[in-house]
Design a protein around this motif. Sequence first.
Motif, PDB file in Angstrom:
ATOM      1  N   ALA A   1       8.860  -1.786  27.476  1.00  0.00           N
ATOM      2  CA  ALA A   1       8.263  -1.267  26.246  1.00  0.00           C
ATOM      3  C   ALA A   1       9.247  -0.397  25.481  1.00  0.00           C
ATOM      4  N   ILE A   2       9.975   0.458  26.194  1.00  0.00           N
ATOM      5  CA  ILE A   2      10.964   1.327  25.553  1.00  0.00           C
ATOM      6  C   ILE A   2      12.095   0.495  24.958  1.00  0.00           C
ATOM      7  N   ALA A   3      12.543  -0.518  25.713  1.00  0.00           N
ATOM      8  CA  ALA A   3      13.610  -1.391  25.220  1.00  0.00           C
ATOM      9  C   ALA A   3      13.164  -2.122  23.962  1.00  0.00           C
ATOM     10  N   THR A   4      11.901  -2.537  23.936  1.00  0.00           N
ATOM     11  CA  THR A   4      11.342  -3.211  22.762  1.00  0.00           C
ATOM     12  C   THR A   4      11.297  -2.267  21.574  1.00  0.00           C
ATOM     13  N   LEU A   5      10.812  -1.058  21.809  1.00  0.00           N
ATOM     14  CA  LEU A   5      10.711  -0.063  20.749  1.00  0.00           C
ATOM     15  C   LEU A   5      12.079   0.248  20.145  1.00  0.00           C
ATOM     16  N   VAL A   6      13.054   0.481  21.016  1.00  0.00           N
ATOM     17  CA  VAL A   6      14.405   0.805  20.553  1.00  0.00           C
ATOM     18  C   VAL A   6      15.019  -0.375  19.793  1.00  0.00           C
TER      19      VAL A   6
END
Length: 206
Positions: A53-58
Amino acid sequence: MNTLIATIAAYLIGSISFAVVMSRAFGLSDPRTYGSKNPGATNVLRSGSKKAAIATLVGDAAKGWLAVWLAVKFGPSYGIEEGGIALVAIAVFLGHLWPVFFRFVGGKGVATALGVLLGINVWLGLATLATWLIVAYAFRYSSLAALIASVFAPFYYGLLFGADEILFAVVVMSALLLYRHGANIANLIAGKESKIGSKAKGAAKK
């Protein structure tokens, strides 16, 4: 011609769906098949993988920032004026909503819009992000936070820079964000909207 090339390039950058790319990289189900079926960071979080999720957001925010930053930084040297920067901002956002690489099935654009705003001006992006964080923390609804932040974004821009062509681009993005959240608005009214961090069925690893 340079403005047209920059606009097309921005759309192609926006068409990279990091929700799908990162889900594949982390061995997760396609985010378009579970939860809200939205290829975005919030839905990927429902898979249980915070890293994905964090990788997607970034990734989604970075592509919006990169396209606009390049236009702001190098555009004037190639005759790309304020109107061209506005077109680039809209194009990268449209690429996320309707990505050519993923059969035009894209996300709702919250992270990419944030990246665009940061590319336009850091303070503009931070003010909008702060609005999202405050609402999300208070109510635990990502969609509600996005809706309120999208309404405030044009206000923040106008306060900082006044009315110009880039403000028009911000207004267009805000309107599209509201449009893409139509189902969420209905769910919020009906009390059926999922809160941040809720687990979705069908989101297990492959």
